[in-house]
Design a protein around this motif. Structure first.
Motif, PDB file in Angstrom:
ATOM      1  N   GLU A 133       0.817  -1.214   0.000  1.00 29.07           N
ATOM      2  CA  GLU A 133       0.000   0.000   0.000  1.00 29.07           C
ATOM      3  C   GLU A 133       0.857   1.274   0.000  1.00 29.07           C
ATOM      4  O   GLU A 133       0.681   2.161  -0.834  1.00 29.07           O
ATOM      5  CB  GLU A 133      -0.926  -0.025   1.216  1.00 29.07           C
ATOM      6  CG  GLU A 133      -1.827   1.177   1.343  1.00 29.07           C
ATOM      7  CD  GLU A 133      -2.643   1.108   2.622  1.00 29.07           C
ATOM      8  OE1 GLU A 133      -2.800   2.168   3.257  1.00 29.07           O
ATOM      9  OE2 GLU A 133      -3.108   0.006   2.978  1.00 29.07           O
ATOM     10  N   GLY A 134       1.778   1.386   0.925  1.00 24.61           N
ATOM     11  CA  GLY A 134       2.646   2.557   1.005  1.00 24.61           C
ATOM     12  C   GLY A 134       3.610   2.634  -0.157  1.00 24.61           C
ATOM     13  O   GLY A 134       3.964   3.720  -0.627  1.00 24.61           O
ATOM     14  N   LEU A 135       4.019   1.487  -0.649  1.00 27.88           N
ATOM     15  CA  LEU A 135       4.962   1.436  -1.774  1.00 27.88           C
ATOM     16  C   LEU A 135       4.352   2.038  -3.035  1.00 27.88           C
ATOM     17  O   LEU A 135       5.046   2.682  -3.817  1.00 27.88           O
ATOM     18  CB  LEU A 135       5.400  -0.004  -2.018  1.00 27.88           C
ATOM     19  CG  LEU A 135       6.550  -0.224  -2.975  1.00 27.88           C
ATOM     20  CD1 LEU A 135       7.797   0.499  -2.491  1.00 27.88           C
ATOM     21  CD2 LEU A 135       6.823  -1.698  -3.130  1.00 27.88           C
ATOM     22  N   LYS A 136       3.055   1.866  -3.203  1.00 28.69           N
ATOM     23  CA  LYS A 136       2.382   2.445  -4.378  1.00 28.69           C
ATOM     24  C   LYS A 136       2.429   3.971  -4.342  1.00 28.69           C
ATOM     25  O   LYS A 136       2.616   4.613  -5.376  1.00 28.69           O
ATOM     26  CB  LYS A 136       0.936   1.957  -4.446  1.00 28.69           C
ATOM     27  CG  LYS A 136       0.813   0.498  -4.814  1.00 28.69           C
ATOM     28  CD  LYS A 136      -0.634   0.044  -4.810  1.00 28.69           C
ATOM     29  CE  LYS A 136      -0.727  -1.432  -5.116  1.00 28.69           C
ATOM     30  NZ  LYS A 136      -2.109  -1.924  -5.037  1.00 28.69           N
ATOM     31  N   GLU A 137       2.272   4.540  -3.147  1.00 22.38           N
ATOM     32  CA  GLU A 137       2.357   6.003  -3.013  1.00 22.38           C
ATOM     33  C   GLU A 137       3.791   6.478  -3.252  1.00 22.38           C
ATOM     34  O   GLU A 137       4.020   7.487  -3.919  1.00 22.38           O
ATOM     35  CB  GLU A 137       1.886   6.437  -1.624  1.00 22.38           C
ATOM     36  CG  GLU A 137       0.398   6.336  -1.417  1.00 22.38           C
ATOM     37  CD  GLU A 137      -0.376   7.250  -2.357  1.00 22.38           C
ATOM     38  OE1 GLU A 137      -0.011   8.435  -2.491  1.00 22.38           O
ATOM     39  OE2 GLU A 137      -1.348   6.762  -2.968  1.00 22.38           O
ATOM     40  N   ALA A 138       4.749   5.758  -2.715  1.00 14.51           N
ATOM     41  CA  ALA A 138       6.156   6.116  -2.894  1.00 14.51           C
ATOM     42  C   ALA A 138       6.549   6.010  -4.366  1.00 14.51           C
ATOM     43  O   ALA A 138       7.339   6.817  -4.868  1.00 14.51           O
ATOM     44  CB  ALA A 138       7.039   5.211  -2.048  1.00 14.51           C
ATOM     45  N   LYS A 139       5.996   5.031  -5.061  1.00 11.36           N
ATOM     46  CA  LYS A 139       6.317   4.808  -6.476  1.00 11.36           C
ATOM     47  C   LYS A 139       5.971   6.024  -7.331  1.00 11.36           C
ATOM     48  O   LYS A 139       6.724   6.398  -8.219  1.00 11.36           O
ATOM     49  CB  LYS A 139       5.584   3.569  -6.987  1.00 11.36           C
ATOM     50  CG  LYS A 139       5.861   3.227  -8.432  1.00 11.36           C
ATOM     51  CD  LYS A 139       5.189   1.912  -8.805  1.00 11.36           C
ATOM     52  CE  LYS A 139       5.332   1.542 -10.246  1.00 11.36           C
ATOM     53  NZ  LYS A 139       6.622   1.794 -10.855  1.00 11.36           N
ATOM     54  N   LYS A 140       4.852   6.658  -7.042  1.00  6.56           N
ATOM     55  CA  LYS A 140       4.438   7.840  -7.808  1.00  6.56           C
ATOM     56  C   LYS A 140       5.505   8.930  -7.735  1.00  6.56           C
ATOM     57  O   LYS A 140       5.868   9.524  -8.747  1.00  6.56           O
ATOM     58  CB  LYS A 140       3.103   8.381  -7.269  1.00  6.56           C
ATOM     59  CG  LYS A 140       1.936   7.463  -7.472  1.00  6.56           C
ATOM     60  CD  LYS A 140       0.692   8.031  -6.801  1.00  6.56           C
ATOM     61  CE  LYS A 140      -0.448   7.036  -6.806  1.00  6.56           C
ATOM     62  NZ  LYS A 140      -1.627   7.550  -6.069  1.00  6.56           N
ATOM     63  N   VAL A 141       5.990   9.191  -6.542  1.00  6.38           N
ATOM     64  CA  VAL A 141       6.988  10.248  -6.345  1.00  6.38           C
ATOM     65  C   VAL A 141       8.317   9.853  -6.979  1.00  6.38           C
ATOM     66  O   VAL A 141       8.928  10.624  -7.719  1.00  6.38           O
ATOM     67  CB  VAL A 141       7.172  10.552  -4.839  1.00  6.38           C
ATOM     68  CG1 VAL A 141       8.303  11.538  -4.618  1.00  6.38           C
ATOM     69  CG2 VAL A 141       5.876  11.071  -4.245  1.00  6.38           C
TER      70      VAL A 141
END
Length: 158
Positions: free
Chosen positions: A97-105
């Protein structure tokens, strides 16, 4: 990340300049990120967490290398902090879940630094390294690499 990829990154690092090195760090992050996502899909949580820890190490390295004489470094620091928090969230929740948000950045920043690195024509950071040319000669089952340059000036003189 397997040994072949580590060797490939090592060769890239040896021949890159400052901007190229930052771009390579983003590529390394992306590889560990892919590994973590694949491990989560396969149900290998322990391996995924190890890959996420490697992602966190790369981001930490990017944070430590910022030059705060430039205003943009403060913005980058905040973005890296956001990425670190999301990677940590994925570690303690044991999901992506958090990795998906980090991936965008990280994808956006990686693309930007990749374009900057293409325009940077400065000399490589490491001196007296061998230049490796791959793909000039090849066979059906392997890729041959050739070392180019003066081999006499390598090492230390006693």
């Amino acid at each position: 990340m397997n040994k072949d990829m580590i060797s490939a990154f090592t060769l890239k690092i040896a021949s890159s300049n400052g901007c190229g090195l930052i771009s390579i760090l983003y590529e390394i992050y992306e590889e560990y990120e892919k590994d973590a996502i694949e491990y989560f899909k396969a149900g290998n949580v322990d391996e995924a967490v190890e890959a996420l820890k490697k992602c966190a190490e790369v981001v930490s390295h990017l944070q430590k290398d910022l030059n705060f004489e430039y205003k943009v470094s403060w913005n980058l620091y905040a973005l890296y902090d956001y990425v670190q928090r999301n990677v940590s969230k994925s570690i303690y929740k044991a999901n992506d879940e958090g990795l998906k948000e980090a991936k965008k950045v990280m994808d956006s920043l990686g693309d930007a630094f990749g374009q900057i690195a293409k325009e940077d024509k400065s000399n490589p950071i490491m001196k007296n390294t061998q230049r490796v040319v791959a793909g000039i000669t090849y066979s059906k089952k392997s890729l041959n690499e050739s070392m180019v340059g003066n081999q006499v000036n390598r090492g230390f003189l006693a």
